[in-house]
Structure formats: structure tokens, C-alpha cells
Design an enzyme around this catalytic site. Structure first.
Site, PDB file in Angstrom:
ATOM      1  N   ARG A  51      46.290  42.268  38.681  1.00 16.15           N
ATOM      2  CA  ARG A  51      45.905  43.534  38.074  1.00 16.15           C
ATOM      3  C   ARG A  51      44.515  44.021  38.470  1.00 16.15           C
ATOM      4  NH1 ARG A  51      49.696  41.263  35.483  1.00 16.15           N
ATOM      5  NH2 ARG A  51      48.450  39.443  36.025  1.00 16.15           N
ATOM      6  N   THR A  52      43.534  43.147  38.411  1.00 16.30           N
ATOM      7  CA  THR A  52      42.170  43.618  38.629  1.00 16.30           C
ATOM      8  C   THR A  52      42.009  44.116  40.064  1.00 16.30           C
ATOM      9  OG1 THR A  52      41.470  41.955  37.041  1.00 16.30           O
ATOM     10  CG2 THR A  52      39.740  43.028  38.313  1.00 16.30           C
ATOM     11  N   LYS A  80      34.232  28.322  56.815  1.00 11.20           N
ATOM     12  CA  LYS A  80      33.370  27.605  57.784  1.00 11.20           C
ATOM     13  C   LYS A  80      32.062  27.169  57.147  1.00 11.20           C
ATOM     14  CE  LYS A  80      34.781  31.119  61.008  1.00 11.20           C
ATOM     15  NZ  LYS A  80      34.213  32.207  61.801  1.00 11.20           N
ATOM     16  N   ARG A 101      35.208  38.891  42.408  1.00 13.07           N
ATOM     17  CA  ARG A 101      35.674  37.862  41.455  1.00 13.07           C
ATOM     18  C   ARG A 101      35.387  36.507  42.091  1.00 13.07           C
ATOM     19  NH1 ARG A 101      41.485  37.549  38.503  1.00 13.07           N
ATOM     20  NH2 ARG A 101      40.421  39.133  37.251  1.00 13.07           N
ATOM     21  N   HIS A 129      34.346  39.225  31.934  1.00  8.54           N
ATOM     22  CA  HIS A 129      35.264  40.084  32.699  1.00  8.54           C
ATOM     23  C   HIS A 129      35.038  41.508  32.170  1.00  8.54           C
ATOM     24  CE1 HIS A 129      38.554  41.539  34.966  1.00  8.54           C
ATOM     25  NE2 HIS A 129      39.478  40.625  34.677  1.00  8.54           N
TER      26      HIS A 129
HETATM   27  N1   CP Z   1      43.629  40.748  33.503  1.00  9.40           N
HETATM   28  C1   CP Z   1      43.373  40.184  34.696  1.00  9.40           C
HETATM   29  O1   CP Z   1      42.208  39.893  35.047  1.00  9.40           O
HETATM   30  O2   CP Z   1      44.477  40.000  35.480  1.00  9.40           O
HETATM   31  P1   CP Z   1      44.455  39.459  36.962  1.00  9.40           P
HETATM   32  O3   CP Z   1      43.952  38.037  36.927  1.00  9.40           O
HETATM   33  O4   CP Z   1      45.859  39.590  37.456  1.00  9.40           O
HETATM   34  O5   CP Z   1      43.485  40.318  37.739  1.00  9.40           O
END
Ligand code: CP
Length: 303
Positions: A51-52, A80, A101, A129
């Protein structure tokens, strides 16, 4: 807010968060404005995501921008031995903004301190998050008509759930939030996050049984037990199916109750709940496009 990185949700004031939510309404009404046609956004995912990453990429594509990046760092020079510092230094030469991320807590903060390219934290380990938090706030406001005076229950892995940490901190900014924290004893909300509640003059109650809150909560925020954060797989086995929500458990709940989940789910919501009008988790995921469009436009100085 131009060029202002978003690393932790409390990097932004309540007023700034509300401005993003207001701007997101504009993008929900008109998500295909070509305002990013002169911009390149880097999307660096050192950890898995559906999703993110894809909602950021959809948000950028719908606004006419270009995306560079990776969804698997093993295909990059990280393999590497390149340092995070060198990766960020290099990618900042190629892009106007970096979404990242990373599994290590504090990595996004570190990246934001290396140079002036704005960073959006798309999740750093078990820490924060903040963009999920924005879409959670947007979803709560949209379904409840307010962010004040709400009973909100967080269920599941409150220890490692970074979306929970960000949302608890954000909801501590709003009037009279009542926090109901439901978890196995091993997975209680960390003290450092509870402190935000107390310092805001609010209170919380801890439970182990979901039925204790079902009759009075406005928001039920379900979460996955975060298997990937456990040092000992046996500890995960002990708690992995602690909460499984099904339709029958919703009997007697308030009409305005909405069930949120950042997703992905594993077992914690039965599929029989999906058709219940109180299930909101897929609409919640769609809201991610609009808030991320609003955030990108704001940081790039276009709103
Ligand atoms: N909600 C969320 O962070 O989903 P993903 O890990 O799929 O990005």
C-alpha cells in the site's frame, strides 16, 4: 511547510496536520491535476510494502510526476556494501524529494540530516509511520465527522506496531480522546508513546479482552502481530492469533463504529467482516492516495 521533512508525526503541529487533511479533500475531489510534471520523486523501499509504495506511486503518477527508485534494495549497490549515507547522498542528486522505508529505527531521521532534500518516512522499523497516520486521521475525520471526543481502541501489537505509535501521538493532539489499549501483556504500548497521552492531559485504559470495549468505541483500530520484529520466533508463536475479529463480535457495537486496519492483515479480521458496513479498511487504503498527494504538494511548495 515547504521542504519540511516528515519523519515523526509530531514533526508537524496540529494545525499543519489539519492543513494536510484539508488539502487531501481537494485531491479526493480532483486527483488528476498535473502539478508534478516538473518533479522527480525517489521511492526507496528497503522493506516490503504494497500500500505505501504503490499509493505513493499512484499519487505521483496521477499528478503527472516521475518516480525513480527500488522496491528491493538487493538489486542496488546496498548489496555491494554501500552505506545508507552514500545512497541518500546519491539519490538526492537525482530527485526533488525522497520517500523511504527502512527496517532500522531512526534511519529516516538520519537521512533527513544528511542534506537538504526533503525526506518522507514511509516506516522506520517499529518506530513511526507518519503517512499512514495521516490517512488514518483522514479516515477517522471522514467517518466520524470530527477528530475530537472519540473513544478509540487499538488492538493487537501495540509494542511493535509503528502505525499505532504514530496515531496515538497524533490523537493526543485532539480534544478529549479516550484511548483503549488492547493487547497481550507482552505487546503493550511502549512507555515512551504512553507519555504523549499523559503529557497531553489525556488518559488511557489497558485491556486484554476486546469484548470489554465493543459496546462504546467509535473506532476499532485492528493491527497485525508484527512477526518480523520478534527476536525469538517462539515468542511470536505464543501471541500470533491473540485477536481475531468476526461479525458476531460486532453485535451491540455503536452504529458509527468503523473498523480500521493499516493492512496487511494476516488472521486478525475474518473475511466475514468485509461486507459489514462498519468495515472501512479498504476505503482507508484508498484515502492513502489523497493524503499522500496533499503531502507531496505541500512539501514541494505547490499547496
Ligand atoms: N499500511 C502499510 O504500511 O502497508 P504496506 O506495508 O503494504 O505498505
Amino acid at each position: 511547510m515547504k521542504n519540511k521533512s516528515l519523519i515523526s508525526i509530531n514533526d508537524y503541529s496540529k494545525e499543519e496536520l489539519l492543513k494536510i487533511l484539508k488539502t487531501a479533500e481537494e485531491f479526493e475531489a480532483n486527483p488528476r491535476q498535473k502539478i508534478l510534471s516538473n518533479h522527480v520523486i525517489a521511492s526507496l523501499f528497503f522493506e516490503p510494502s504494497t500500500r505505501t509504495r504503490l499509493s505513493f506511486e499512484s499519487a505521483i503518477n496521477q499528478l503527472g510526476g516521475r518516480v525513480i527508485g527500488f522496491s528491493d534494495s538487493s538489486s542496488t549497490s546496498v548489496k555491494k556494501g554501500e552505506s545508507l549515507r552514500d545512497t541518500i547522498e546519491t539519490v538526492s542528486l537525482y530527485s526533488d524529494l525522497i520517500v523511504m522505508r527502512h527496517p532500522i529505527e531512526g534511519s529516516a531521521r538520519f537521512a533527513s540530516e544528511i542534506n537538504d532534500t526533503p525526506i518522507i518516512n514511509a516506516g522506520d522499523g517499529a518506530n513511526q509511520h507518519p503517512t499512514q497516520c495521516l490517512l488514518d486521521l483522514y479516515s477517522i475525520q471522514k467517518t466520524q465527522g470530527t477528530l475530537d471526543n472519540l473513544d478509540i481502541a487499538f488492538v493487537g501489537d501495540l509494542k511493535y506496531g509503528r502505525t499505532v505509535h504514530s496515531l496515538v501521538i497524533a490523537m493526543s493532539m485532539f480534544k478529549n480522546t479516550r484511548f483503549h489499549l488492547i493487547s497481550p501483556v507482552e505487546l503493550k504500548l511502549p512507555r515512551s508513546v504512553k507519555d504523549f497521552i499523559i503529557e497531553s492531559g489525556l488518559s488511557y485504559t489497558q485491556y486484554t479482552d476486546i469484548s470489554d470495549v465493543m459496546e462504546f468505541v467509535d473506532i476499532l483500530y485492528m493491527t497485525r502481530i508484527q512477526a518480523e520484529r520478534f527476536a525469538d520466533p517462539m515468542e511470536y508463536e505464543k501471541v500470533k492469533n491473540s485477536y481475531i475479529l468476526n461479525n458476531a463480535m460486532l453485535n451491540g457495537s455503536k452504529d458509527n463504529l468503523r473498523i480500521l486496519h493499516p493492512l496487511p492483515r494476516v488472521n486478525e479480521i475474518d473475511e466475514d467482516v468485509d461486507s459489514n458496513k462498519k468495515a472501512y479498511y479498504f476505503q482507508q487504503a484508498r484515502n492513502g492516495v489523497y493524503v499522500r498527494q496533499a503531502l507531496l504538494a505541500t512539501i514541494l511548495g505547490l499547496r
